[in-house]
Scaffold this active site. Structure first.
Site, mmCIF file in Angstrom:
data_model
loop_
_atom_site.group_PDB
_atom_site.id
_atom_site.type_symbol
_atom_site.label_atom_id
_atom_site.label_comp_id
_atom_site.label_asym_id
_atom_site.label_seq_id
_atom_site.Cartn_x
_atom_site.Cartn_y
_atom_site.Cartn_z
ATOM 1 N N ASP A 31 1.227 -1.172 0.139
ATOM 2 C CA ASP A 31 -0.061 -0.051 -0.028
ATOM 3 C C ASP A 31 1.125 0.918 0.205
ATOM 4 O O ASP A 31 2.146 1.287 0.649
ATOM 5 C CB ASP A 31 -0.749 0.055 0.985
ATOM 6 C CG ASP A 31 -1.980 -0.700 1.671
ATOM 7 O OD1 ASP A 31 -3.130 -0.816 0.037
ATOM 8 O OD2 ASP A 31 -2.576 -2.194 2.307
ATOM 9 N N ASP A 171 -10.058 -5.675 -1.473
ATOM 10 C CA ASP A 171 -8.843 -5.227 -0.664
ATOM 11 C C ASP A 171 -10.258 -3.956 0.654
ATOM 12 O O ASP A 171 -10.796 -3.395 -0.224
ATOM 13 C CB ASP A 171 -8.210 -4.370 -1.437
ATOM 14 C CG ASP A 171 -7.357 -3.156 -0.747
ATOM 15 O OD1 ASP A 171 -6.689 -3.986 0.469
ATOM 16 O OD2 ASP A 171 -6.867 -2.729 -1.175
HETATM 17 C C1 DX5 Z 1 -6.166 0.540 2.845
HETATM 18 C C2 DX5 Z 1 -5.579 -0.739 2.444
HETATM 19 C C3 DX5 Z 1 -5.666 -2.048 2.599
HETATM 20 C C4 DX5 Z 1 -5.463 -2.516 3.809
HETATM 21 C C5 DX5 Z 1 -6.179 -3.683 4.463
HETATM 22 O O1 DX5 Z 1 -6.200 1.811 2.106
HETATM 23 O O2 DX5 Z 1 -5.610 -0.574 0.251
HETATM 24 O O3 DX5 Z 1 -4.930 -2.827 1.573
HETATM 25 O O4 DX5 Z 1 -4.638 -2.361 4.334
HETATM 26 O O5 DX5 Z 1 -5.795 -4.276 5.066
HETATM 27 P P1 DX5 Z 1 -6.924 -5.253 5.808
HETATM 28 O O6 DX5 Z 1 -6.769 -6.463 5.786
HETATM 29 O O7 DX5 Z 1 -6.253 -4.648 7.920
HETATM 30 O O8 DX5 Z 1 -8.474 -4.174 6.120
HETATM 31 ZN ZN ZN Z 2 -4.541 -1.983 -0.472
#
Ligand code: DX5
Ligand code: ZN
Length: 208
Positions: A31, A171
């Site tokens: 990310d 996601d």
């Molecule tokens: C949110 C991100 C995700 C997130 C996924 O903006 O794009 O990739 O971090 O993590 P969890 O599983 O904690 O939602």
């Molecule tokens: Zn993400």
């Protein structure tokens, strides 16, 4: 189902990346946040480029940035399988897709929960992945939004109508529970659920 593990919620990135490298996660989801497209900011590329020291997994890069061009150029240098930018940009998306294609990397477009799915239709023929956000982008550990399964279903229909070859990745807020609602996807991205489990591999097994 393929699994892409996000380390956004990690408190010890080198340690968690090394453990994940011993699992069969298909990708490491990176990310990238610029503090503009979303409020939070992730580490600069000069630090992120060292990721190869901790993992040999292929990367699934999620650019939550207002101006993706320089990030594309940087992240194309890593072991990147997918480079995904957001649909909600003022930039010329076609030009950015062309740029990604010059590196021979698969390209994706991510769509926020509140964006009309129809807006992605014109790109379906020329992308490899749609990253459906099941939370508002910007931070880990949020709750999975209930209308996500419906959006996946509609998107699948659109992909068929356009006769496109596009994978669907979902996601945000993915756990062993919410995973049941996204069977139509090809890839699940999960961060908090995997990293807060005692055994990363067992958590990944439950997401498959
Ligand atoms: C949110 C991100 C995700 C997130 C996924 O903006 O794009 O990739 O971090 O993590 P969890 O599983 O904690 O939602
Ligand atoms: Zn993400």
């Amino acid at each position: 189902m393929q699994v892409s593990t996000s380390f956004l919620s990690s408190r010890n990135i080198p340690r968690d990346l090394k453990i994940l490298n011993e699992t069969d996660t298909d990708f490491i989801h990176v990310d990238v946040m610029d503090g503009k497209f979303v409020k939070n900011k992730t580490m600069p590329f000069k630090e992120m480029k060292n990721i190869y020291k901790f993992t040999s997994k292929r990367l699934d890069v999620h650019l939550m940035v207002r101006k993706p061009k320089k990030y594309i150029i940087d992240y194309a240098l890593l072991n990147t399988a997918y480079l995904t930018m957001h649909l909600e940009l003022e930039e010329d998306i076609d030009e950015l897709l062309d740029l990604i294609a010059t590196y021979g990397i698969k390209c994706g477009i991510s769509i926020k929960p509140s964006t009309d799915l129809e807006e992605i239709r014109p790109y379906l023929k020329r992308i490899d992945l749609v990253l459906v956000m099941a939370v508002e982008p910007g931070k880990p550990g949020q709750e999975f939004l209930e209308d996500t399964p419906d959006r996946i279903k509609k998107l699948k229909e659109m992909i068929q109508e356009e006769q496109a070859q596009v994978k669907i990745s979902v996601d945000g807020g993915i756990t062993d529970e919410t995973r049941k609602y996204v069977t139509g996807a090809d890839i699940v991205v999960s961060g908090t659920y995997v990293l807060s489990s005692e055994d990363f591999q067992e958590a990944i097994d439950r997401l498959r």
